[in-house]
Scaffold this motif. Structure first.
Motif, short mmCIF file in Angstrom:
data_model
loop_
_atom_site.label_atom_id
_atom_site.label_comp_id
_atom_site.label_asym_id
_atom_site.label_seq_id
_atom_site.Cartn_x
_atom_site.Cartn_y
_atom_site.Cartn_z
N PRO A 164 0.80 -1.22 0.00
CA PRO A 164 0.00 0.00 0.00
C PRO A 164 0.84 1.28 0.00
CG PRO A 164 -0.93 -1.59 1.52
CD PRO A 164 0.38 -2.15 1.06
N ALA A 165 2.02 1.24 0.59
CA ALA A 165 2.88 2.42 0.63
C ALA A 165 3.40 2.82 -0.75
CB ALA A 165 4.05 2.19 1.58
N GLN A 166 3.26 1.93 -1.73
CA GLN A 166 3.73 2.19 -3.10
C GLN A 166 2.61 2.76 -3.98
OE1 GLN A 166 5.58 -1.28 -4.83
NE2 GLN A 166 6.45 -0.14 -6.52
N VAL A 167 1.39 2.72 -3.49
CA VAL A 167 0.23 3.25 -4.22
C VAL A 167 -0.16 4.57 -3.56
CG1 VAL A 167 -2.14 2.81 -4.96
CG2 VAL A 167 -0.52 0.91 -4.77
N PHE A 168 -0.31 5.62 -4.37
CA PHE A 168 -0.56 6.95 -3.83
C PHE A 168 -1.97 7.43 -4.18
CE2 PHE A 168 3.82 6.43 -3.31
CZ PHE A 168 4.30 7.41 -2.46
N LYS A 169 -2.59 8.12 -3.22
CA LYS A 169 -3.92 8.68 -3.43
C LYS A 169 -3.79 10.18 -3.60
CE LYS A 169 -4.70 8.59 1.58
NZ LYS A 169 -5.49 7.95 2.65
N THR A 170 -4.77 10.74 -4.29
CA THR A 170 -4.79 12.17 -4.58
C THR A 170 -5.90 12.81 -3.77
OG1 THR A 170 -4.06 11.66 -6.83
CG2 THR A 170 -4.96 13.86 -6.45
N LEU A 171 -5.54 13.75 -2.91
CA LEU A 171 -6.50 14.42 -2.03
C LEU A 171 -6.44 15.91 -2.26
CD1 LEU A 171 -5.59 12.39 1.18
CD2 LEU A 171 -7.57 12.03 -0.30
N LEU A 172 -7.57 16.58 -2.08
CA LEU A 172 -7.62 18.03 -2.22
C LEU A 172 -7.86 18.68 -0.87
CD1 LEU A 172 -7.97 17.28 -5.25
CD2 LEU A 172 -9.21 19.42 -5.42
N ILE A 229 -6.84 28.49 -1.19
CA ILE A 229 -6.34 27.98 -2.47
C ILE A 229 -6.43 26.47 -2.46
CG2 ILE A 229 -4.33 27.80 -3.99
CD1 ILE A 229 -3.42 30.52 -2.84
N LEU A 230 -7.18 25.91 -3.40
CA LEU A 230 -7.27 24.45 -3.49
C LEU A 230 -5.91 23.89 -3.87
CD1 LEU A 230 -10.72 23.74 -5.12
CD2 LEU A 230 -9.99 23.25 -2.80
N THR A 231 -5.49 22.89 -3.13
CA THR A 231 -4.16 22.31 -3.28
C THR A 231 -4.28 20.79 -3.28
OG1 THR A 231 -3.24 24.22 -2.11
CG2 THR A 231 -1.84 22.26 -2.27
N VAL A 232 -3.47 20.15 -4.10
CA VAL A 232 -3.47 18.70 -4.21
C VAL A 232 -2.34 18.13 -3.36
CG1 VAL A 232 -3.20 16.76 -5.82
CG2 VAL A 232 -4.39 18.84 -6.56
N GLY A 233 -2.69 17.13 -2.56
CA GLY A 233 -1.70 16.37 -1.80
C GLY A 233 -1.72 14.94 -2.30
N VAL A 234 -0.56 14.38 -2.62
CA VAL A 234 -0.46 13.02 -3.14
C VAL A 234 0.34 12.22 -2.11
CG1 VAL A 234 0.20 11.58 -5.10
CG2 VAL A 234 -0.50 13.96 -5.48
N VAL A 235 -0.35 11.28 -1.44
CA VAL A 235 0.25 10.54 -0.33
C VAL A 235 -0.04 9.05 -0.48
CG1 VAL A 235 0.09 12.49 1.27
CG2 VAL A 235 -1.76 10.83 1.18
N PRO A 236 0.76 8.19 0.19
CA PRO A 236 0.48 6.75 0.13
C PRO A 236 -0.93 6.43 0.63
CG PRO A 236 2.62 7.15 1.13
CD PRO A 236 1.94 8.49 1.00
N VAL A 237 -1.53 5.40 0.05
CA VAL A 237 -2.91 5.06 0.41
C VAL A 237 -3.04 4.56 1.83
CG1 VAL A 237 -3.60 4.62 -1.97
CG2 VAL A 237 -2.83 2.71 -0.54
N ALA A 289 -1.59 6.01 4.36
CA ALA A 289 -1.24 7.14 5.22
C ALA A 289 -2.34 8.20 5.15
CB ALA A 289 0.09 7.75 4.76
N GLN A 290 -2.27 9.14 6.08
CA GLN A 290 -3.18 10.27 6.05
C GLN A 290 -2.41 11.50 5.58
OE1 GLN A 290 -4.84 10.39 10.09
NE2 GLN A 290 -6.78 9.83 9.16
N LEU A 291 -3.13 12.41 4.94
CA LEU A 291 -2.53 13.66 4.51
C LEU A 291 -2.26 14.52 5.75
CD1 LEU A 291 -1.70 15.65 2.27
CD2 LEU A 291 -4.10 16.36 2.16
N ASP A 292 -1.02 14.93 5.93
CA ASP A 292 -0.64 15.81 7.03
C ASP A 292 -0.96 17.24 6.60
OD1 ASP A 292 0.71 17.51 8.82
OD2 ASP A 292 2.35 16.09 9.11
N ALA A 333 -4.54 24.45 6.51
CA ALA A 333 -5.14 23.62 5.46
C ALA A 333 -6.26 22.80 6.07
CB ALA A 333 -4.09 22.72 4.82
N VAL A 334 -7.35 22.66 5.34
CA VAL A 334 -8.45 21.79 5.73
C VAL A 334 -8.83 20.99 4.49
CG1 VAL A 334 -9.34 23.29 7.55
CG2 VAL A 334 -10.21 23.53 5.23
N MET A 335 -9.33 19.77 4.71
CA MET A 335 -9.74 18.94 3.58
C MET A 335 -10.86 19.63 2.81
SD MET A 335 -7.74 16.40 3.48
CE MET A 335 -8.56 15.53 2.17
N ALA A 336 -10.79 19.52 1.50
CA ALA A 336 -11.84 20.08 0.63
C ALA A 336 -13.05 19.15 0.66
CB ALA A 336 -11.31 20.23 -0.79
#
Length: 148
Positions: A48-56, A62-70, A72-75, A88-91
């Motif tokens: 799972p650490a090799q697969v990354f998810k895309t979060l906004l 300003i909307l910003t994209v965070g790409v993190v391992p699936v 993990a949580q976006l810091d 930052a707050v989740m969109a």
């Protein structure tokens, strides 16, 4: 004469146009899956650490994209710091879908409707190849992340 339309997603069309080497890795998506990212890792047979998810996230408006391992949580504090924001707050998921043109669980960091600031988790450098969403559920693409 009609134009031939690509059958790929905006993400795969962006990759094709960029010249960046990549490979497609489709899998059978189960709509009952509890986690799209963990489902992808399992289907691909990779950690799972090799697969990354895309979060906004919303970083000071300003909307910003965070790409993190699936797995993990976006810091949010680290994301805000990376883009020079105070907070930052989740969109909202509906906003993320509207802005990117993708559905949740299939948001790709590439080929979004608008170019957004994007931050890739440093752990991507731990892998020769990383996997991210190809722009729809059940589709991933792999590439070699740049090294520092």
């Amino acid at each position: 004469m009609a134009k031939k339309q690509s059958t790929g997603t905006p993400a795969t069309r962006a990759l094709e146009a960029s010249g960046v080497p990549w490979t497609a890795h489709p899998y059978d998506h189960d709509p009952r899956a509890a986690s799209y990212g963990l489902e992808a890792a399992d289907a691909l047979g990779v950690p799972p650490a090799q697969v990354f998810k895309t979060l906004l996230a919303d970083c000071d408006g300003i909307l910003t994209v965070g790409v993190v391992p699936v797995d993990a949580q976006l810091d949010l504090k680290a994301l805000a710091k990376a883009v020079g924001a105070k907070k930052a707050v989740m969109a909202d998921p509906a906003l993320a879908e509207r802005v990117t043109g993708y559905v949740v669980g299939g948001i790709s960091p590439l080929g979004q409707k608008r170019a957004l600031p994007t931050v890739l988790d440093a752990t991507a450098e731990n892998w020769d190849t990383v996997y991210v969403s190809g722009g729809r559920r059940g589709t991933t693409w792999a590439w070699r992340p740049p090294t520092s």
